[in-house]
Enzyme design. Structure first.
Site, mmCIF file in Angstrom:
data_model
loop_
_atom_site.group_PDB
_atom_site.id
_atom_site.type_symbol
_atom_site.label_atom_id
_atom_site.label_comp_id
_atom_site.label_asym_id
_atom_site.label_seq_id
_atom_site.Cartn_x
_atom_site.Cartn_y
_atom_site.Cartn_z
ATOM 1 N N TYR A 98 0.803 -1.225 0.000
ATOM 2 C CA TYR A 98 0.000 0.000 0.000
ATOM 3 C C TYR A 98 0.838 1.278 0.000
ATOM 4 C CZ TYR A 98 -3.812 -3.162 1.251
ATOM 5 O OH TYR A 98 -4.731 -4.184 1.261
ATOM 6 N N ILE A 99 2.122 1.196 0.285
ATOM 7 C CA ILE A 99 2.936 2.406 0.400
ATOM 8 C C ILE A 99 4.009 2.400 -0.677
ATOM 9 C CG2 ILE A 99 2.500 2.786 2.835
ATOM 10 C CD1 ILE A 99 5.062 1.359 3.503
#
Length: 888
Positions: free
Chosen positions: A146-147
């Site tokens: 997600y990052i």
């Protein structure tokens, strides 16, 4: 032996033979499968020694300790190298970066992900996108899928150069990875590091970016420098025992605590290594143990730290601040241990040595880059000059001639070019000729002699510039660091405030969470005597206090308070003991021995060994204390002494005045009052203090009051006296003279409060865009109040004066810049009004500067009675030359 027993033994023997046979078969089967003969024995001692040493060396060199050259652990170096390999200027998923790094790092994705998150949170080498956690709250980052991340511009500028990088094979031999990155910056000191290896650990604290560059420049210029930690969590630090970051040093770090009001404290910075959650947990534990007394704690931490500590109505905010430092994680001690890898072994060196090495390495790398560039420019110049000769002298026509072979043509061209050897800087090589001849024929018609000359001149100019840099390498390195500071130093100011911390006595700030009782007849003292019918209440205390107990036989002892302790019968006095208390004075009259003279003395007890028995008399057998009083402010009473009648003794009534003798140490034996026996003693007159006021100083470094003579003398303070504190932002408040008081960081003036003192203030009104002046007196106020406009935050105080006849100089600006400065007699210009009054406008013209100058009338120099912190400081807020009585 019976037949039955014989049969039993035979059966048992047969069973054992069967088990042994089965075990033998299993051993044979195991040996056949594994090739290991279990019958052979191995000694583990030597194997353990060698294997453990190998393992320890591997962990030290390849896992936990950073390298001196680039300041990186192997996993960090491999992450950055992998990010460089896939860098295209856009963000990459962290999961992708982890996968790329696993080509070089053999220890799994978890260690790579954690290391990458730590790099991202340090906000220097890695630019992040997404939820990367919070160093203030301790919240973890989102999942790697997600990052995203990419290398920062700073990292690309200072950490990578393939031409100066030393390479080695990766763990599986499939790839090449850097031995160390060519970092041209003290990265290790900027980021800090913490690692635990086998048998040693490394802990290097982070330092300020701009301060490191300033120190690097000082190092290059052979000047002295000092660098101290600067933590990303801010706070305050005492680095007096930093010891250059070596083992044995200590850094005390405190949270920054401000008073929102008398019943609310706000923690706005936390100590390095702590989070808001762990800090609150320590506060709640201290509250449960009764060390501090708080009503509730709110955590509003997000992008900034804000922990609100709400107090009870009967609790002192200043005392609670000290208690938070004494009993919670609001103050922690950090022990640095600068350990790095150099020459393939760990070394313990100071942060100063690390900086010097990094600066020298940066200089060497810059020199190497310049030399590489010079080689490239020389090759470019040589080929460009050769190409120009090749076309300008029409040597290319040799290609049109019929020759037996291609080699013969090349030889002919080389011979033709050698005629112009003196125009070149090195010999013409066959490779040069081959490169010229590989040019397509169409380029011959397009070759521009003028453009070639311009290119050669540009190359020559750059070569001269590079030569100059090589000849002045130190200046070039200094310029490199300054350019780096200009480019990346903005917004990297110091976050941690440095200062010296005063020692906080835990017993002085602990909350009174218990009650002290005494049974004087039986000799018991403690906190658990409430149900004892003979027990008397002494005072409130805390469970970490010490108590001092005096007995009728003259002995006394200091001991830690307990639930119940026996000290001896016939107790005279019990109290909570305060170390180094010079104001509490004990007045004593005693009979020396069974029939000795009557002695009297005054003494104080400032420091003793706990649980050691002392004596306030000479210690003769049969000694008895006849009078004892404890006086918290050094009072000296008068006594009426009645003597026993005896022949030829006419005067049977005497007066004893304790005020006529000096206060001495506890070991003093006292003065002889009379040699006759005493019938009784009565109090004639209560005593008054002989100590005078409390002599008080203010220490600007710690912003604390003290009685040890540190800082600025404020005066003698008696009960009821107040202190006036004025901040540079135009706020004021009054306090008592308790030594636990805390004062604001922007404190500009502090003195004994005088309600008749007249202040003159110049301030800028942001609403009117005008400068105003006012004269006023102040009143006592526990809560801070402003004497300038509070409605607009842009309004600010310019200057403040306590001159009786102040004079203001107004320098004009803008269209009126050439106007002669105007001098205003403030005493005639405006009268004395309330501090809430707006004041009077100075001028309608545009103003460049306003300042107080020499007053129109001077008073004789007053006695040094403590005019306050800020007196004689070199200028007012608005600038200008210092004048008498300018506050700040």
């Amino acid at each position: 032996m019976s037949a039955g027993n014989i049969n039993e033994q035979e059966e048992q023997g047969e069973q054992e033979d069967a088990v042994e046979s089965a075990g033998g078969k299993e051993r044979e089967r195991f040996a056949k499968l594994t090739g290991i003969d279990e019958s052979k024995k191995f000694r583990l001692t030597g194997m353990y020694k060698d294997w453990f040493l190998d393992y320890a060396s591997y962990v030290i060199l390849e896992r936990a300790v950073p390298h001196l050259n680039d300041g990186l652990k192997p996993v960090q170096r491999r992450i950055l190298h992998a990010m460089k390999q896939i860098d295209d200027g856009r963000f990459n998923k962290v999961a992708n970066i982890i996968g790329q790094t696993m080509q070089y790092h053999p220890h799994g994705d978890a260690s790579i992900g954690d290391a990458l998150v730590q790099l991202g949170q340090k906000d220097l080498l890695v630019e992040t996108q997404g939820n990367w956690g919070n160093i203030f709250t301790g919240d973890s980052a989102a999942a790697p899928r997600y990052i995203e991340a990419r290398l920062s511009r700073f990292a690309l500028d200072v950490a990578f150069n393939a031409k100066t990088t030393e390479w080695m094979a990766s763990y599986d031999g499939r790839n090449q990875e850097p031995v160390t990155l060519p970092v041209k910056f003290p990265l290790l000191l900027a980021q800090g590091v913490e690692g635990i290896a086998v048998g040693l650990a490394s802990k290097i604290l982070p330092h300020n970016f701009n301060e490191l560059i300033d120190a690097a420049v000082a190092c290059l210029n052979r000047k002295n420098f000092e660098i101290f930690p600067d933590f990303p969590t801010g706070g305050m630090a005492d680095v007096s025992r930093y010891n250059g970051g070596l083992r044995g040093g200590t850094v005390k770090v405190r949270a920054r605590i401000v008073k929102r009001d008398s019943k609310t404290l706000a923690i706005v910075d936390i100590p390095f290594g702590k989070t808001s959650a762990t800090l609150i947990e320590s506060i709640l534990k201290a509250n449960e143990k009764g060390k501090i007394k708080v009503r509730k704690v709110d955590d509003n931490t997000a992008a900034d730290v804000e922990i609100l500590v709400h107090l009870h109505s009967d609790v002192s905010a200043d005392k609670t601040i000290d208690a938070l430092y004494a009993f919670t994680d609001c103050e922690v001690s950090i022990s640095p241990n600068a350990c790095v890898i150099t020459d393939d072994r760990p070394a313990f060196i100071s942060v100063g040595e690390i900086l010097r090495h990094n600066v020298e390495r940066a200089k060497q790398l810059l020199q190497q880059e310049l030399q590489i560039r010079m080689d490239e420019l020389e090759k470019d110049w040589h080929y460009s000059s050769l190409e120009k000769i090749f076309f300008e002298q029409r040597i290319y026509k040799e290609l049109e001639k019929d020759s037996a072979t291609w080699e013969a043509q090349l030889t002919a061209i080389e011979a033709a070019l050698n005629k112009f050897r003196k125009l070149l800087k090195r010999d013409i090589l066959p490779d040069d000729v081959a490169r010229l001849c590989e040019k397509p024929v169409r380029k011959i018609s397009k070759f521009d002699i003028k453009a070639a000359d311009e290119h050669i001149k540009a190359v020559e100019a750059e070569m001269a510039k590079v030569k100059n840099h090589l000849a002045n390498l130190v200046s070039y390195t200094v310029a490199y660091f300054r350019q780096m500071q200009k480019k990346y130093g903005k917004g990297r100011s110091r976050k941690t405030q440095l200062g010296s911390f005063e020692v906080i006595e835990a017993t002085q700030v602990a909350v009174a969470n218990a009650k002290l009782y005494v049974n004087k007849r039986e000799g018991f003292v403690g906190m658990d005597l409430k149900r004892d019918e003979l027990a008397e209440f002494v005072s409130e205390c805390s469970d970490i206090d010490d108590v001092i107990v005096f007995l009728k036989n003259g002995k006394y002892v200091v001991s830690k308070v307990t639930d119940k302790s026996f000290f001896g019968k016939d107790i005279l006095h019990v109290d909570v003991f305060k170390k180094n208390d010079t104001r509490t004075v004990y007045n004593v009259a005693y009979r020396d021995g069974r029939a000795g003279p009557i002695m009297y003395k005054r003494f104080s007890v400032t420091g003793v060994i706990r649980d050691k028995e002392y004596n306030m008399t000479k210690g003769e057998e049969g000694t008895e204390v006849l009078w004892f009083s404890a006086n918290r402010n050094g009072e000296a009473e008068k006594l009426r002494i009645y003597l026993k009648p005896r022949p030829r003794l006419r005067n049977l009534i005497l007066d004893l005045d304790f005020g006529q003798i000096d206060v001495k140490g506890r070991q003093a034996q006292g003065n002889i009052f009379t040699r006759f026996a005493i019938h009784k003693i009565q109090l004639k007159e209560k005593g008054v203090s002989t100590m005078g006021g409390q002599k008080t100083w203010f220490d600007p470094a710690s912003k604390r009051l003290n009685t040890e003579g540190r800082g600025i003398w404020l005066g003698d303070f008696f009960e009821g006296d107040r202190l006036l504190a004025i901040t540079k932002s135009g706020m004021f408040y009054t306090t008592n003279f308790d030594l636990v008081n805390h004062y604001d960081d922007d404190l500009g003036y502090i003195k004994k409060f005088d309600p008749h003192q007249i202040f003159s203030a110049v301030y800028f009104d942001a609403d009117q865009k005008m400068y105003y002046i006012k004269r006023f007196t102040l009143e006592t106020s526990i809560n801070p109040q402003s004497f300038i406009d509070e409605d607009n935050k842009d309004s600010h105080l310019i200057a403040l004066s306590i001159d009786e006849f102040p004079q203001v100089e107004v320098t004009f600006g803008g269209k009126r810049a050439e106007r002669v400065p105007e001098y205003i007699d403030v005493e005639k210009f405006i009268g004395v009004k309330s501090f809430r009054a707006k004041g009077k406008r100075l001028t309608t013209f545009e103003v460049k500067k306003v300042q107080f100058v020499a007053p129109l009338a001077r008073q004789p120099e007053p006695e040094d009675t403590g005019d306050g912190f800020g007196e004689d400081i070199d200028s007012s807020i608005g600038g200008g030359k210092a004048v008498q009585r300018n506050l700040f």
